[in-house]
Design a protein around this motif. Structure first.
Motif, short mmCIF file in Angstrom:
data_model
loop_
_atom_site.label_atom_id
_atom_site.label_comp_id
_atom_site.label_asym_id
_atom_site.label_seq_id
_atom_site.Cartn_x
_atom_site.Cartn_y
_atom_site.Cartn_z
N PRO A 71 1.09 -1.02 -0.07
CA PRO A 71 -0.30 0.43 -0.23
C PRO A 71 0.81 1.06 -0.12
CG PRO A 71 -0.81 -1.36 1.73
CD PRO A 71 0.25 -2.51 1.10
N LEU A 72 0.19 1.69 -0.49
CA LEU A 72 0.99 3.71 -0.05
C LEU A 72 0.47 4.62 0.34
CD1 LEU A 72 3.46 5.19 -2.37
CD2 LEU A 72 1.85 5.68 -3.85
N LEU A 73 1.00 5.66 0.68
CA LEU A 73 -0.04 7.10 1.44
C LEU A 73 1.33 7.97 1.41
CD1 LEU A 73 0.24 4.14 3.77
CD2 LEU A 73 -1.64 6.23 4.81
N GLY A 74 0.14 8.50 0.05
CA GLY A 74 0.78 10.08 -0.29
C GLY A 74 0.66 10.79 1.34
N VAL A 75 1.37 11.63 2.18
CA VAL A 75 1.72 12.49 2.92
C VAL A 75 1.56 13.93 2.88
CG1 VAL A 75 2.14 12.53 5.66
CG2 VAL A 75 2.11 10.69 4.08
#
Length: 355
Positions: free
Chosen positions: A106-110
């Motif tokens: 999974p990828l999370l843009g923060v």
């Protein structure tokens, strides 16, 4: 238990970290470009993005090696989506997207500002928060005052209406002939100065929670430099502080002390007022300027509330804070697709992840 790889390339530091459960207990690697940009007296965006391209693979590999984990052991990959320099952001984002696609993680843009908030929770003893709290985020590109009522629940109260505090430090530092970055240089010079020698203005704004530092910067410039002929008839050109000629009777240490006093007073005054008005239990201070000892001292001395700030190593940009913020997003079920874009501006507010 979560294990998250964080990547940060919002400005001029290439950083990667592996963080478990929102703590720095695995790795935190930062490759600085300070020497590269010092010759320009500020960040040169094109050079920054090129340097990120050259170093990001090695930085991420080192973070993974120091953490002694493989990609299969990661729960997610997090990366700074914004705010920041578009060219720099794109390097980290594209690298993270490639890793997420290749590893099926999974990828999370923060949000970078949210990362600065969670830099305060990276130490194991600092994880518990009694909401609400007010956080002052101050750096070279940001001066924001935010009310936090819960994890991921933000209300922007105010911020700079012109120069960020760190930007003002850099510009005044150039005027005084001090090295880049201006914040640490001015703080060092101020240790031998007398702030009472000069009286620099603290701007009044429409909101008690907003800041303005452009007038203060101009006041310093006019006080310490030789004014060109016809100064009153034309505006000073952009960037003229680089070429200004200092008056012979100026004591740089005194100017630095007085300027630092005015900036920190403006920041502390608004923060303390917000903390009182919103009945906060604690004051948070984060970002590169949070390393300033006078700012820390004023908040501690003038506040009846506890004041929390990160260790010096975590004040400036780093990937551990991005991974820490992602930990709470991940646990709340937040995920980003592979199609998200870099954001040069992105305020921290109730709509941060719904815009």
């Amino acid at each position: 238990m979560t294990t998250i790889l964080g990547i940060e390339t919002s400005c001029d530091d290439t950083a990667a970290a592996v963080v478990r459960d929102g703590r720095v207990d695995r790795s935190n690697v930062v490759s600085s470009q300070l020497d590269l940009h010092a010759q320009f007296g500020g960040i040169f965006p094109e050079l920054a993005s090129r340097a990120h391209v050259e170093s990001i693979s090695a930085v991420v590999n080192r973070a993974m090696d120091e953490a002694d984990v493989c990609y299969q052991q990661l729960d997610a990959i997090a990366v700074t989506q914004g705010p920041g320099l578009i060219g720099s952001l794109l390097v980290g984002i594209n690298f993270a997207k490639g890793l997420a696609l290749a590893t099926d993680k999974p990828l999370l843009g923060v949000n970078h500002l949210e990362g600065h908030v969670y830099s305060l929770l990276l130490e194991p003893n600092d994880a518990k928060i009694d909401f609400p709290v007010v956080v002052l985020i101050v750096s070279g590109g940001h001066s924001e005052l935010v009310l936090i009522t819960g994890h991921g629940e933000y209300r922007r109260l105010g911020g700079t209406i012109d120069d960020a505090a760190g930007e003002a430090f850099d510009k005044v530092g150039r005027t005084l002939g001090l090295p880049f970055p201006g914040g640490p240089a001015i703080e060092r010079a101020a240790q031998n100065g007398d702030a009472a020698t000069y009286s620099f203005p603290i701007a009044k704004t429409d909101s008690p929670y907003d800041f303005s530092f452009s007038g203060l910067k101009t006041a310093v410039l006019r006080q310490v430099t030789v004014q060109p002929a016809g100064h009153g008839q034309r505006k000073r050109r952009r960037g003229a502080e680089k070429r200004a000629q200092l008056r012979g009777d100026i004591d740089i240490a005194d100017v630095a002390a007085a300027f630092q006093d005015a900036v920190t007073e403006a920041l502390a005054r608004a923060t303390l007022k917000a903390a009182c008005h919103y009945h906060c239990s604690e004051i948070f201070l984060s970002g590169g300027v949070s390393a300033n000892q006078m700012l820390r001292h004023k908040l501690r001395e003038q506040s009846r509330l506890p004041v929390r700030f990160p260790p010096l190593a975590l004040c400036t940009d780093n990937a551990a804070m991005i991974a820490a913020a992602a930990h709470y997003r991940y646990c709340a079920g937040h995920r980003s697709g592979l199609d998200f874009e870099a954001r040069s501006s992105w305020r921290l507010s109730a709509e941060t992840y719904s815009e």
